[in-house]
Design an enzyme around this catalytic site. Structure first.
Site, PDB file in Angstrom:
ATOM      1  N   TRP A 190       9.823  -0.356  -2.370  1.00  0.00           N
ATOM      2  CA  TRP A 190      10.240  -1.607  -1.734  1.00  0.00           C
ATOM      3  C   TRP A 190      11.694  -1.902  -2.086  1.00  0.00           C
ATOM      4  O   TRP A 190      12.082  -1.813  -3.259  1.00  0.00           O
ATOM      5  CB  TRP A 190       9.367  -2.775  -2.204  1.00  0.00           C
ATOM      6  CG  TRP A 190       7.945  -2.690  -1.762  1.00  0.00           C
ATOM      7  CD1 TRP A 190       6.851  -2.525  -2.564  1.00  0.00           C
ATOM      8  CD2 TRP A 190       7.439  -2.817  -0.420  1.00  0.00           C
ATOM      9  NE1 TRP A 190       5.703  -2.518  -1.807  1.00  0.00           N
ATOM     10  CE2 TRP A 190       6.032  -2.696  -0.489  1.00  0.00           C
ATOM     11  CE3 TRP A 190       8.034  -2.996   0.826  1.00  0.00           C
ATOM     12  CZ2 TRP A 190       5.221  -2.764   0.642  1.00  0.00           C
ATOM     13  CZ3 TRP A 190       7.224  -3.062   1.955  1.00  0.00           C
ATOM     14  CH2 TRP A 190       5.851  -2.945   1.853  1.00  0.00           C
ATOM     15  N   GLU A 249      -1.527  -9.253  -8.973  1.00  0.00           N
ATOM     16  CA  GLU A 249      -2.814  -9.037  -8.305  1.00  0.00           C
ATOM     17  C   GLU A 249      -3.068 -10.228  -7.378  1.00  0.00           C
ATOM     18  O   GLU A 249      -3.292 -11.356  -7.832  1.00  0.00           O
ATOM     19  CB  GLU A 249      -3.914  -8.889  -9.364  1.00  0.00           C
ATOM     20  CG  GLU A 249      -5.324  -8.832  -8.817  1.00  0.00           C
ATOM     21  CD  GLU A 249      -5.523  -7.756  -7.754  1.00  0.00           C
ATOM     22  OE1 GLU A 249      -5.094  -6.618  -7.943  1.00  0.00           O
ATOM     23  OE2 GLU A 249      -6.091  -8.092  -6.700  1.00  0.00           O
ATOM     24  N   SER A 250      -3.041  -9.957  -6.066  1.00  0.00           N
ATOM     25  CA  SER A 250      -3.101 -11.055  -5.096  1.00  0.00           C
ATOM     26  C   SER A 250      -4.348 -11.933  -5.251  1.00  0.00           C
ATOM     27  O   SER A 250      -4.277 -13.147  -5.098  1.00  0.00           O
ATOM     28  CB  SER A 250      -3.034 -10.490  -3.673  1.00  0.00           C
ATOM     29  OG  SER A 250      -4.138  -9.641  -3.432  1.00  0.00           O
ATOM     30  N   CYS A 279       2.656  -6.671   4.204  1.00  0.00           N
ATOM     31  CA  CYS A 279       1.545  -6.319   3.312  1.00  0.00           C
ATOM     32  C   CYS A 279       0.412  -7.348   3.361  1.00  0.00           C
ATOM     33  O   CYS A 279       0.648  -8.538   3.147  1.00  0.00           O
ATOM     34  CB  CYS A 279       2.102  -6.214   1.892  1.00  0.00           C
ATOM     35  SG  CYS A 279       0.831  -6.143   0.630  1.00  0.00           S
ATOM     36  N   TYR A 299      -7.539   1.082   4.464  1.00  0.00           N
ATOM     37  CA  TYR A 299      -6.664   2.028   3.757  1.00  0.00           C
ATOM     38  C   TYR A 299      -7.405   3.311   3.419  1.00  0.00           C
ATOM     39  O   TYR A 299      -6.849   4.408   3.484  1.00  0.00           O
ATOM     40  CB  TYR A 299      -6.107   1.391   2.468  1.00  0.00           C
ATOM     41  CG  TYR A 299      -4.971   0.430   2.743  1.00  0.00           C
ATOM     42  CD1 TYR A 299      -3.646   0.873   2.745  1.00  0.00           C
ATOM     43  CD2 TYR A 299      -5.217  -0.912   3.011  1.00  0.00           C
ATOM     44  CE1 TYR A 299      -2.599   0.003   3.008  1.00  0.00           C
ATOM     45  CE2 TYR A 299      -4.181  -1.796   3.282  1.00  0.00           C
ATOM     46  CZ  TYR A 299      -2.870  -1.328   3.277  1.00  0.00           C
ATOM     47  OH  TYR A 299      -1.840  -2.193   3.548  1.00  0.00           O
ATOM     48  N   ARG A 337       2.507   2.019 -10.383  1.00  0.00           N
ATOM     49  CA  ARG A 337       2.947   1.720  -9.025  1.00  0.00           C
ATOM     50  C   ARG A 337       3.692   0.387  -8.998  1.00  0.00           C
ATOM     51  O   ARG A 337       3.445  -0.492  -9.839  1.00  0.00           O
ATOM     52  CB  ARG A 337       1.762   1.659  -8.067  1.00  0.00           C
ATOM     53  CG  ARG A 337       0.912   2.916  -8.065  1.00  0.00           C
ATOM     54  CD  ARG A 337       0.359   3.217  -6.690  1.00  0.00           C
ATOM     55  NE  ARG A 337       1.398   3.654  -5.793  1.00  0.00           N
ATOM     56  CZ  ARG A 337       1.753   4.942  -5.613  1.00  0.00           C
ATOM     57  NH1 ARG A 337       1.136   5.898  -6.252  1.00  0.00           N
ATOM     58  NH2 ARG A 337       2.725   5.254  -4.783  1.00  0.00           N
TER      59      ARG A 337
HETATM   60  N1  LIG Z   1      -4.289  -4.964  -5.761  1.00  0.00           N
HETATM   61  C1  LIG Z   1      -3.022  -5.317  -5.306  1.00  0.00           C
HETATM   62  C2  LIG Z   1      -2.591  -4.347  -4.239  1.00  0.00           C
HETATM   63  C3  LIG Z   1      -1.216  -4.602  -3.724  1.00  0.00           C
HETATM   64  C4  LIG Z   1      -0.691  -3.397  -2.924  1.00  0.00           C
HETATM   65  O1  LIG Z   1      -1.233  -2.291  -2.978  1.00  0.00           O
HETATM   66  N2  LIG Z   1       0.394  -3.615  -2.164  1.00  0.00           N
HETATM   67  C5  LIG Z   1       0.980  -2.538  -1.396  1.00  0.00           C
HETATM   68  C6  LIG Z   1       1.609  -3.020  -0.123  1.00  0.00           C
HETATM   69  S1  LIG Z   1       0.479  -3.360   1.157  1.00  0.00           S
HETATM   70  C7  LIG Z   1       2.101  -1.900  -2.172  1.00  0.00           C
HETATM   71  O2  LIG Z   1       2.992  -2.591  -2.637  1.00  0.00           O
HETATM   72  N3  LIG Z   1       2.065  -0.572  -2.301  1.00  0.00           N
HETATM   73  C8  LIG Z   1       3.065   0.185  -2.957  1.00  0.00           C
HETATM   74  C9  LIG Z   1       2.475   1.379  -3.667  1.00  0.00           C
HETATM   75  O3  LIG Z   1       1.260   1.542  -3.679  1.00  0.00           O
HETATM   76  O4  LIG Z   1       3.250   2.140  -4.220  1.00  0.00           O
HETATM   77  C10 LIG Z   1      -3.075  -6.748  -4.809  1.00  0.00           C
HETATM   78  O5  LIG Z   1      -4.031  -7.108  -4.120  1.00  0.00           O
HETATM   79  O6  LIG Z   1      -2.176  -7.504  -5.139  1.00  0.00           O
END
Ligand SMILES: N[C@@H](CCC(=O)N[C@@H](CS)C(=O)NCC(=O)O)C(=O)O
Length: 323
Positions: A90, A141-142, A57, A189, A123
């Site tokens: 995950w 939030e990264s 990710c 994306y 999510r």
């Molecule tokens: N805004 C979040 C986005 C994190 C994100 O979307 N991660 C993805 C992996 S690349 C995820 O875990 N997606 C699972 C989902 O959307 O259900 C961040 O930057 O931390």
């Protein structure tokens, strides 16, 4: 792939029917902060916090880069999820296995979210910054987690690096981040998850508009803001390092490869060769995650053999003076 509804896991793909075929990313739910002085209720300390990440990710990858740059490997422990994100979301082991997260005993990441907040709806994403003491999620939030890693953990960091978000550059970093987030980090994306031609073209055109613009900027600057890396570079890096391996083909971002942009291609190798960073890049997890998990885009789940990419070749960008 799925989400929690009132504390119950539901296996479903992103719904783009109500948004004209456009992918709309949801807001992160946990937004507390770790602070050096503890004023937020989450004081920085060695051994107290834990990251849940996927090596695939790009958002989670940002937090691993900061942890490596700052030498926080001992202070902040990590759990890495399996690269495949399938019907349970995950997971801590490959499909069908009973592998559990050694820290929490969870099989799936959604159980960690429910431990923090039973009855949660939303999510279940990586990265997650977890507090072992209060057994809760501090933040998922990264962009916020890396700001904490940049400053708040300095007392326990084993490497000193210049501030990656210095006050005098903050406005410029924020402006770059905004364009790069919208058109590149999230832009790939939006192109890849689009289910309508116009939504795809809009995202892909905006993406290459920004890449052309960045290419020009990086012809004369070693990094986005001059002669040393900042937050804006690391946020861009984790998308660029995945570009030719997945976004170019799997997400249809195929006007050009990154390797067709001389400055950007040198720049990504320069960042990759920064101390500690290469060890955070796992192209096997990256490729398997996207091509196998995202079955609506790649129903056969076949993972392509290429491309052969060597981020370790000399980049020659030391000669570029900052501006
Ligand atoms: N805004 C979040 C986005 C994190 C994100 O979307 N991660 C993805 C992996 S690349 C995820 O875990 N997606 C699972 C989902 O959307 O259900 C961040 O930057 O931390």
């Amino acid at each position: 792939m799925g989400l929690l509804v009132d504390g119950v896991w539901h296996d479903e793909w992103y719904d783009t029917t109500k948004t004209g075929g456009r992918f709309v990313r949801s807001e992160s739910r946990f937004r507390d902060r770790v602070t050096a002085d503890g004023s937020s209720g989450f004081p920085a300390a060695a051994g107290r916090y834990h990251l849940f990440v996927s090596l695939a990710c790009p958002w989670a990858h940002r937090t691993l880069v900061y942890r490596a740059l700052k030498g926080l490997e001992e202070a902040i422990t990590v759990s890495v999820v399996d690269p495949l994100m399938l019907e349970h979301g995950w997971a801590f082991g490959p499909p069908g296995s009973d592998a559990r997260d050694p820290l929490t005993g969870a099989r799936y990441l959604y159980e960690v979210y429910l431990a923090a907040c039973p009855g949660l709806s939303g999510r279940v994403t990586v990265p997650v910054l977890w507090d072992k003491e209060r057994r809760t999620i501090v933040n998922n939030e990264s962009g916020e987690i890396i700001r904490m890693l940049n400053r708040e953990f300095d007392a326990v960091a084993t490497r000193s690096v210049p501030d990656l978000y210095p006050a005098e550059l903050a406005a410029e970093i924020d402006a770059l981040n905004a364009r790069i987030y919208d058109t590149v980090n999230n832009g790939v994306y939006k192109a890849g998850f689009a289910t309508a031609q116009d939504a795809y073209e809009e995202a892909a055109e905006a993406l290459f508009g920004t890449l052309d613009w960045l290419e020009q900027r990086l012809e004369t600057r070693r990094y986005l803001l001059g002669d040393r890396p900042t937050e804006a570079d690391w946020r861009l890096f984790t998308t660029l390092v995945r570009f030719d391996a997945v976004y170019y083909s799997h997400f249809k971002c195929n006007r050009r490869q990154l390797r067709d942009y001389p400055a950007l291609w040198g720049y990504v190798r320069d960042l990759y060769q920064t101390r500690g960073v290469a060890g955070t890049v796992n192209l096997d997890h990256i490729k398997r995650h996207y091509y196998v998990s995202q079955r609506t885009i790649n129903p056969s789940q076949v993972v392509p053999i290429g491309p052969g990419i060597d981020f370790g070749t000399p980049h020659g960008r030391e000669r570029l003076a900052g501006d």
